[in-house]
Design an enzyme around this catalytic site. Structure first.
Site, PDB file in Angstrom:
ATOM      1  N   ASP A  49     -25.815 -20.428  43.592  1.00  0.00           N
ATOM      2  CA  ASP A  49     -24.478 -19.832  43.634  1.00  0.00           C
ATOM      3  C   ASP A  49     -23.791 -20.052  44.981  1.00  0.00           C
ATOM      4  O   ASP A  49     -24.407 -20.519  45.945  1.00  0.00           O
ATOM      5  CB  ASP A  49     -24.553 -18.324  43.318  1.00  0.00           C
ATOM      6  CG  ASP A  49     -25.718 -17.619  44.035  1.00  0.00           C
ATOM      7  OD1 ASP A  49     -26.167 -18.126  45.078  1.00  0.00           O
ATOM      8  OD2 ASP A  49     -26.166 -16.579  43.541  1.00  0.00           O
TER       9      ASP A  49
ATOM     10  N   ASN B 117     -29.989  -4.395  41.413  1.00  0.00           N
ATOM     11  CA  ASN B 117     -29.466  -4.090  40.075  1.00  0.00           C
ATOM     12  C   ASN B 117     -30.025  -5.034  39.008  1.00  0.00           C
ATOM     13  O   ASN B 117     -29.569  -5.032  37.877  1.00  0.00           O
ATOM     14  CB  ASN B 117     -27.928  -4.154  40.070  1.00  0.00           C
ATOM     15  CG  ASN B 117     -27.407  -5.537  40.416  1.00  0.00           C
ATOM     16  OD1 ASN B 117     -28.181  -6.455  40.677  1.00  0.00           O
ATOM     17  ND2 ASN B 117     -26.095  -5.686  40.420  1.00  0.00           N
TER      18      ASN B 117
ATOM     19  N   HIS C  61     -29.955  -8.375  39.144  1.00  0.00           N
ATOM     20  CA  HIS C  61     -29.289  -9.669  38.958  1.00  0.00           C
ATOM     21  C   HIS C  61     -30.187 -10.825  39.386  1.00  0.00           C
ATOM     22  O   HIS C  61     -31.070 -10.672  40.229  1.00  0.00           O
ATOM     23  CB  HIS C  61     -27.911  -9.715  39.650  1.00  0.00           C
ATOM     24  CG  HIS C  61     -27.926  -9.831  41.137  1.00  0.00           C
ATOM     25  ND1 HIS C  61     -26.835  -9.506  41.918  1.00  0.00           N
ATOM     26  CD2 HIS C  61     -28.878 -10.241  42.009  1.00  0.00           C
ATOM     27  CE1 HIS C  61     -27.113  -9.731  43.176  1.00  0.00           C
ATOM     28  NE2 HIS C  61     -28.341 -10.164  43.268  1.00  0.00           N
TER      29      HIS C  61
ATOM     30  N   GLU D 285     -24.701 -10.540  37.142  1.00  0.00           N
ATOM     31  CA  GLU D 285     -24.761  -9.093  37.271  1.00  0.00           C
ATOM     32  C   GLU D 285     -25.068  -8.440  35.922  1.00  0.00           C
ATOM     33  O   GLU D 285     -24.949  -9.089  34.873  1.00  0.00           O
ATOM     34  CB  GLU D 285     -23.419  -8.575  37.811  1.00  0.00           C
ATOM     35  CG  GLU D 285     -22.972  -9.217  39.127  1.00  0.00           C
ATOM     36  CD  GLU D 285     -23.750  -8.740  40.352  1.00  0.00           C
ATOM     37  OE1 GLU D 285     -24.928  -8.356  40.224  1.00  0.00           O
ATOM     38  OE2 GLU D 285     -23.178  -8.768  41.449  1.00  0.00           O
TER      39      GLU D 285
END
Ligand code: PGA
Length: 241
Positions: free
Chosen positions: A67, A136, A138, A143
């Site tokens: 990313d 979280n 990811h 996400e």
């Protein structure tokens, strides 16, 4: 999903480096999927050491990073391109034209996503993908509640991710709110995957990942469907298993 627990961050990083080293022995022109964040830094340091000792050769590899933030030029100190140069690429013999990182300054993001995806395919797909995991759940910047069918796409970062990443910026306002990320489908097409996590702060999410079912609000849980995944964690990250 194979879980390997190492004593600490150093031994975790060394084990990951051995896995990369053996991948390159089997296939010197491997396509590696690379990650940013704090977790893989130790792995990259170990790979640099191996390279300096003459025990690994990156001259034939191709890399694709997971990313990149939108809106940061490549030479911005906080771009993932700069991160990769500083933490790995400037210290090894990877060919410049074999490095791929999404362009966060592309004029046409739709084409950038499509081109990134087709470039991975035209190189025969990713042989070994390195992943971290967010608090979280990811992977990449996928996400919670991302579509499992998503390929490389533009994502809005969760508040929790922005909060976690502010440590790299002067202030939280400076953290980009969007990124371009390989999708879950892109990641799942990798032939082998190593997900690394270290420290007590990751113990909760690792426990959920290993024990829970596959669910969209825990993107990493999709890895249960992959045939060749190693979850490489230290004792602290394994403390709630
Ligand atoms: P970290 O980030 O390695 O800095 O904890 C992991 C991630 O967000 O994927």
């Amino acid at each position: 999903m194979k879980v390997i627990v190492s004593k600490d961050y150093e031994s975790l990083s060394k084990k990951a480096a051995v896995l990369v080293q053996s991948q390159l022995m089997w296939k010197p022109d491997s396509v590696l999927g690379l990650a940013t964040g704090s977790t893989p830094v130790g792995l990259y340091q170990e790979l640099i050491k191996l390279y300096q000792q003459g025990d690994i050769d990156f001259s034939e590899i191709t890399s694709f990073n997971l990313d990149e933030y939108l809106g940061l030029p490549m030479d911005d100190q906080q771009s993932y391109y700069s991160f990769m140069r500083e933490n790995l690429f400037d210290h090894i013999n990877i060919r410049e034209d074999h490095i791929h990182i999404p362009n966060g300054m592309a004029e046409d993001f739709k084409s950038e996503c499509l081109n990134y995806e087709s470039s991975i395919s035209s190189h025969g797909g990713i042989d070994l993908q390195i992943l971290g995991i967010g608090h979280n759940g990811h992977i990449g910047f996928n996400e919670p509640n991302v579509e499992f069918e998503a390929k490389t796409h533009i994502v809005s970062l969760d508040e929790e991710t922005i909060e976690a990443n502010k440590r790299f910026f002067d202030s939280i306002e400076d953290v980009p709110k969007k990124a371009i990320s390989m999708g879950i489908k892109t990641i799942m097409k990798s032939k082998k995957i190593i997900l690394m996590a270290s420290g007590e702060g990751k113990a909760d999410i690792i426990s959920q990942l290993v024990k829970d079912d596959i669910k969209p609000d825990l993107p990493a849980s999709v890895l249960h469907l992959h045939e060749n995944v190693i979850i490489l964690i230290d004792e602290a990250a394994a403390s709630k298993l």
